[in-house]
Design a protein around this motif. Sequence first.
Motif, PDB file in Angstrom:
ATOM      1  N   THR A  74       7.211   3.514  11.874  1.00  0.00           N
ATOM      2  CA  THR A  74       8.372   3.959  11.753  1.00  0.00           C
ATOM      3  C   THR A  74       9.306   3.570  11.893  1.00  0.00           C
ATOM      4  N   GLU A  75       8.543   2.368  10.348  1.00  0.00           N
ATOM      5  CA  GLU A  75      10.046   2.514   9.668  1.00  0.00           C
ATOM      6  C   GLU A  75       9.551   2.375   8.045  1.00  0.00           C
ATOM      7  N   GLU A 123       6.259   2.363   3.364  1.00  0.00           N
ATOM      8  CA  GLU A 123       6.215   1.949   4.998  1.00  0.00           C
ATOM      9  C   GLU A 123       6.004   0.753   4.905  1.00  0.00           C
ATOM     10  N   GLY A 153      12.846  10.212  17.532  1.00  0.00           N
ATOM     11  CA  GLY A 153      11.656  11.478  16.525  1.00  0.00           C
ATOM     12  C   GLY A 153      11.957  12.276  14.904  1.00  0.00           C
ATOM     13  N   LYS A 154      13.365  11.706  14.788  1.00  0.00           N
ATOM     14  CA  LYS A 154      14.364  12.158  13.909  1.00  0.00           C
ATOM     15  C   LYS A 154      14.318  10.749  12.421  1.00  0.00           C
ATOM     16  N   PRO A 155      13.839  10.685  11.983  1.00  0.00           N
ATOM     17  CA  PRO A 155      14.024   9.536  10.178  1.00  0.00           C
ATOM     18  C   PRO A 155      15.743   9.691  10.630  1.00  0.00           C
ATOM     19  N   LYS A 188       7.536  15.215   6.024  1.00  0.00           N
ATOM     20  CA  LYS A 188       7.451  13.894   5.806  1.00  0.00           C
ATOM     21  C   LYS A 188       8.911  13.183   5.042  1.00  0.00           C
ATOM     22  N   GLN A 212      14.665   4.598   9.674  1.00  0.00           N
ATOM     23  CA  GLN A 212      14.340   3.586  11.022  1.00  0.00           C
ATOM     24  C   GLN A 212      13.957   5.799  11.910  1.00  0.00           C
ATOM     25  N   GLU A 213      13.002   5.782  12.481  1.00  0.00           N
ATOM     26  CA  GLU A 213      12.777   6.898  13.312  1.00  0.00           C
ATOM     27  C   GLU A 213      13.412   6.608  14.786  1.00  0.00           C
ATOM     28  N   LYS A 214      13.970   7.315  14.523  1.00  0.00           N
ATOM     29  CA  LYS A 214      14.680   7.555  16.256  1.00  0.00           C
ATOM     30  C   LYS A 214      15.165   8.444  16.833  1.00  0.00           C
TER      31      LYS A 214
END
Length: 310
Positions: A198-199, A194, A237-239, A157, A233-235
């Motif tokens: 997701t951010e 965090e 499934g990818k940061p 991660k 941000q995760e978009k």
Amino acid sequence: MKRILIIASATLMLAACGNKEEELRERAAELCQYVPDHVLQEKSKEFMTADFYAVLDTMFNHLPEHDAMDHEWLYYFVTGNGGSMADYEVVGVEQTDKTHAVATVNVRQKWEDGSFDKDSGTEEHKLSMEKVDGRWLMSDFDGHKEDCIRHIAISRKEQALRDAMSDYLVKEIGRHYKQGELCVPTLMVVATEETSPTEARVWCDSWVWWYDVTGDTLTTVSGGNHSGCMTIQEKGGKPVVTAFEQTVDGAGNDASARRIFGKHYDIYQNMHSNHDVGEAARQEQLHEYVLRHNLRVSHYKDYGWPAKEL
């Protein structure tokens, strides 16, 4: 006659149980010999379940040594330090169900000549086994498999965040510089928080560098510092970096750094003001880049300065 048959059947069952326990004990003793000694041996692979071998392989071969050795669980898989080796004795085995068993193992360190280390006591360990396709394999040692998997997940991660940051620096910041053949940022992470699943916000002291490849040397074309806080941000499934608040140049630099870094300012300032720390990070990350891209490069050079070895 019926009673005799019952007694005979019971005797056979006890014998079978005894044989099964002895078989498991022998298998556990055999598996102990494949607990890694400093590095994973290729022959260990068939004795471990696939996922367990994979995460151990990642830990031993793909993480920096100083990072890996900071985690206490790893010591359970490293033996033979200081010229000694582990001597394993299986003292008992319990089969918990048809496909799982746990062996109790006593471990002492002994020297290469076979004598035992007087300063090392006997330690008790638990070796977990799982029957896969009719074969008993090692599935865990002292319950540290989950620690292993968890640490690998955290590392992956963190690497994904760093990859997103590097990608942003190359594409969004690097395009404003005089360009060379390669753009390789230097990332120094000050702190990460965090804000949601997701951010994340990452405070960093980063540099963007463009290089040309001249023989075996990366020659600096341009470069500059970019410190601040990135929102990631995760978009899909990818940061992805969605915002980057940077410190300003000139007279307002320190004031903007204090505002942006807040409680992390002292750590940032110690990092930012120490040239040796920044140069060591640059050298290490350049070395990793060269290895990852199979470049025949061994040095890097800034204008007006002698080349430095990677």
